[in-house]
Design an enzyme around this catalytic site. Structure first.
Site, PDB file in Angstrom:
ATOM      1  N   GLU A   1      40.076  39.677  33.074  1.00 30.23           N
ATOM      2  CA  GLU A   1      41.051  39.795  34.172  1.00 30.23           C
ATOM      3  C   GLU A   1      42.465  39.982  33.616  1.00 30.23           C
ATOM      4  O   GLU A   1      43.275  40.688  34.213  1.00 30.23           O
ATOM      5  CB  GLU A   1      40.959  38.566  35.089  1.00 30.23           C
ATOM      6  CG  GLU A   1      39.688  38.614  35.927  1.00 30.23           C
ATOM      7  CD  GLU A   1      39.103  37.257  36.279  1.00 30.23           C
ATOM      8  OE1 GLU A   1      39.800  36.238  36.154  1.00 30.23           O
ATOM      9  OE2 GLU A   1      37.910  37.227  36.667  1.00 30.23           O
TER      10      GLU A   1
ATOM     11  N   GLY B   1      33.135  30.415  35.777  1.00 28.51           N
ATOM     12  CA  GLY B   1      34.188  30.628  36.766  1.00 28.51           C
ATOM     13  C   GLY B   1      33.866  29.891  38.055  1.00 28.51           C
ATOM     14  O   GLY B   1      34.086  28.678  38.174  1.00 28.51           O
ATOM     15  N   GLY B   2      33.327  30.612  39.013  1.00 24.01           N
ATOM     16  CA  GLY B   2      33.075  30.064  40.358  1.00 24.01           C
ATOM     17  C   GLY B   2      32.387  28.705  40.356  1.00 24.01           C
ATOM     18  O   GLY B   2      32.799  27.789  41.090  1.00 24.01           O
TER      19      GLY B   2
ATOM     20  N   ASN C   1      36.468  27.840  33.735  1.00 27.47           N
ATOM     21  CA  ASN C   1      37.685  28.647  33.859  1.00 27.47           C
ATOM     22  C   ASN C   1      38.031  28.658  35.339  1.00 27.47           C
ATOM     23  O   ASN C   1      37.396  29.368  36.111  1.00 27.47           O
ATOM     24  CB  ASN C   1      37.433  30.072  33.341  1.00 27.47           C
ATOM     25  CG  ASN C   1      38.628  30.984  33.588  1.00 27.47           C
ATOM     26  OD1 ASN C   1      39.699  30.522  33.989  1.00 27.47           O
ATOM     27  ND2 ASN C   1      38.441  32.275  33.361  1.00 27.47           N
ATOM     28  N   TRP C   2      39.009  27.856  35.685  1.00 30.89           N
ATOM     29  CA  TRP C   2      39.344  27.710  37.111  1.00 30.89           C
ATOM     30  C   TRP C   2      40.071  28.931  37.672  1.00 30.89           C
ATOM     31  O   TRP C   2      40.223  29.073  38.865  1.00 30.89           O
ATOM     32  CB  TRP C   2      40.211  26.468  37.316  1.00 30.89           C
ATOM     33  CG  TRP C   2      39.495  25.164  37.098  1.00 30.89           C
ATOM     34  CD1 TRP C   2      38.204  24.971  36.679  1.00 30.89           C
ATOM     35  CD2 TRP C   2      40.043  23.846  37.313  1.00 30.89           C
ATOM     36  NE1 TRP C   2      37.913  23.631  36.610  1.00 30.89           N
ATOM     37  CE2 TRP C   2      39.033  22.918  36.999  1.00 30.89           C
ATOM     38  CE3 TRP C   2      41.287  23.367  37.731  1.00 30.89           C
ATOM     39  CZ2 TRP C   2      39.222  21.537  37.095  1.00 30.89           C
ATOM     40  CZ3 TRP C   2      41.481  21.995  37.822  1.00 30.89           C
ATOM     41  CH2 TRP C   2      40.459  21.101  37.515  1.00 30.89           C
ATOM     42  N   LYS C   3      40.596  29.782  36.781  1.00 34.43           N
ATOM     43  CA  LYS C   3      41.366  30.966  37.202  1.00 34.43           C
ATOM     44  C   LYS C   3      42.535  30.523  38.090  1.00 34.43           C
ATOM     45  O   LYS C   3      43.104  29.464  37.840  1.00 34.43           O
ATOM     46  CB  LYS C   3      40.443  31.985  37.874  1.00 34.43           C
ATOM     47  CG  LYS C   3      39.221  32.288  36.981  1.00 34.43           C
ATOM     48  CD  LYS C   3      38.393  33.456  37.434  1.00 34.43           C
ATOM     49  CE  LYS C   3      37.239  33.677  36.458  1.00 34.43           C
ATOM     50  NZ  LYS C   3      36.413  34.837  36.790  1.00 34.43           N
TER      51      LYS C   3
ATOM     52  N   HIS D   1      40.851  37.279  28.411  1.00 34.64           N
ATOM     53  CA  HIS D   1      39.910  37.355  29.525  1.00 34.64           C
ATOM     54  C   HIS D   1      39.986  38.742  30.156  1.00 34.64           C
ATOM     55  O   HIS D   1      41.050  39.354  30.206  1.00 34.64           O
ATOM     56  CB  HIS D   1      40.238  36.276  30.574  1.00 34.64           C
ATOM     57  CG  HIS D   1      39.153  36.137  31.587  1.00 34.64           C
ATOM     58  ND1 HIS D   1      39.040  36.993  32.665  1.00 34.64           N
ATOM     59  CD2 HIS D   1      38.116  35.270  31.685  1.00 34.64           C
ATOM     60  CE1 HIS D   1      37.969  36.637  33.374  1.00 34.64           C
ATOM     61  NE2 HIS D   1      37.399  35.600  32.802  1.00 34.64           N
TER      62      HIS D   1
ATOM     63  N   GLU E   1      31.542  38.033  27.895  1.00 31.50           N
ATOM     64  CA  GLU E   1      31.571  38.128  29.348  1.00 31.50           C
ATOM     65  C   GLU E   1      31.460  39.587  29.775  1.00 31.50           C
ATOM     66  O   GLU E   1      32.465  40.308  29.796  1.00 31.50           O
ATOM     67  CB  GLU E   1      32.885  37.549  29.892  1.00 31.50           C
ATOM     68  CG  GLU E   1      33.087  36.086  29.579  1.00 31.50           C
ATOM     69  CD  GLU E   1      33.947  35.394  30.638  1.00 31.50           C
ATOM     70  OE1 GLU E   1      33.500  34.361  31.150  1.00 31.50           O
ATOM     71  OE2 GLU E   1      35.040  35.898  30.963  1.00 31.50           O
TER      72      GLU E   1
ATOM     73  N   SER F   1      28.930  34.826  36.180  1.00 26.28           N
ATOM     74  CA  SER F   1      28.019  34.321  37.221  1.00 26.28           C
ATOM     75  C   SER F   1      26.989  33.331  36.676  1.00 26.28           C
ATOM     76  O   SER F   1      25.859  33.272  37.139  1.00 26.28           O
ATOM     77  CB  SER F   1      27.323  35.477  37.951  1.00 26.28           C
ATOM     78  OG  SER F   1      28.272  36.310  38.586  1.00 26.28           O
TER      79      SER F   1
ATOM     80  N   GLY G   1      31.993  37.194  38.619  1.00 25.69           N
ATOM     81  CA  GLY G   1      32.290  37.005  40.033  1.00 25.69           C
ATOM     82  C   GLY G   1      31.483  37.906  40.955  1.00 25.69           C
ATOM     83  O   GLY G   1      31.787  38.030  42.136  1.00 25.69           O
TER      84      GLY G   1
HETATM   85  P1  13P Z   1      32.191  33.707  37.304  1.00 31.88           P
HETATM   86  O1  13P Z   1      31.393  32.561  36.740  1.00 31.88           O
HETATM   87  O2  13P Z   1      32.872  33.383  38.601  1.00 31.88           O
HETATM   88  O3  13P Z   1      31.397  34.980  37.346  1.00 31.88           O
HETATM   89  O4  13P Z   1      33.401  33.953  36.262  1.00 31.88           O
HETATM   90  C1  13P Z   1      33.094  34.091  34.928  1.00 31.88           C
HETATM   91  C2  13P Z   1      34.353  34.122  34.174  1.00 31.88           C
HETATM   92  O5  13P Z   1      35.130  35.054  34.264  1.00 31.88           O
HETATM   93  C3  13P Z   1      34.661  32.974  33.315  1.00 31.88           C
HETATM   94  O6  13P Z   1      35.758  33.234  32.515  1.00 31.88           O
END
Ligand code: 13P
Length: 249
Positions: free
Chosen positions: A96, A232-233, A9-11, A94, A166, A211, A172
């Protein structure tokens, strides 16, 4: 029996030129993957990414979509727009989106129904906040989020969706649920699915997200209930994402 699925998930990261560079580096690194590999990217990157992943084992995903087929919804994208752009998966609900953009369980459900109707595979995100875990609400909350999101689908359709557990406090933050915590809560989600959709629960794939990285992926993926990761990251660097894809190396 369930094929693992690792999705990035590149956000709100990577311009089209950066996206092209990232997937170009990723293609050879994950060509031998034994699991399903998906990159969920900003919509402006679809064209660049589609071109690079054509004929490879990497699938394209979106990070959200609207539930209506078309109309006066400024700034939104429909399932048909995603489909025509080569998208096969779409992240829905998600945390967010829930936290910053007013997403609710009811709209996650509308999006899920529209995605499935259009032939997209939704990656439905559920998970508790830190204070909810501390108050002991985790199991009730993920059960509720999951069943509302799936409401109106048939068992056959439910078997094909992807759910991502999640925990909000792990996103994050560098904090990860322990292997056992993640496995236990994903088990709760699977039993919630079973309570309404029966054996579809044995087919639905449930990822862990929060994470997840090259260091902790092996332990998480060794858990019996965990069928994949939503990253994510660590999905923003080809080498790191490839290491998660090769979680059992
Ligand atoms: P991180 O891996 O950066 O914690 O993000 C997880 C996430 O929100 C994937 O959708």
């Amino acid at each position: 029996m369930r094929t693992p699925i690792i999705a990035g998930n590149w956000k709100m990261n990577k311009t089209p030129s950066e996206a092209k560079a990232l997937v170009s580096a990723l293609v050879p690194l994950v060509a031998d993957a034994k699991c399903d590999v998906v990159v969920c990217t900003p919509a402006v990157d679809f064209a660049a990414v589609s071109e690079v992943i054509k004929g490879t084992n990497i699938k394209l995903g979106a990070e959200n979509m609207h539930w209506k087929e078309s109309g006066a919804f400024t700034g939104e994208l429909s399932a048909a727009m995603l489909k025509e752009s080569g998208v096969e998966y779409v992240i829905l609900g998600h945390s967010e989106r829930r936290q910053y953009f007013g997403e609710t369980d009811a709209t996650v459900n509308l999006r899920t129904l529209a995605a499935v109707k259009a032939g997209l595979t939704p990656i439905i995100c559920v998970g508790e906040k830190k204070e909810e875990r501390e108050a002991g609400y985790t199991n009730a909350l993920v059960t509720y989020q999951t069943l509302i999101a799936l409401s109106g689908l048939t068992a056959e359709q439910v078997a094909k969706v992807v759910i991502a557990y999640e925990p909000v406090w792990a996103i994050g933050t560098g904090l990860t649920a322990t292997d056992e915590q993640a496995n236990e809560t994903i088990g709760v989600i699977r039993e919630a699915v079973r309570s309404v959709y029966g054996d579809a629960a044995d087919e639905v794939r449930i990822q862990y997200g929060g994470s997840m990285n090259p260091k902790n992926c092996k332990g998480l993926m060794a858990q019996p209930e965990i069928d994949g990761g939503l990253i994510g990251g660590a999905s923003l660097k080809a080498e790191d994402f490839s290491k998660v894809v090769h979680f059992d190396a």
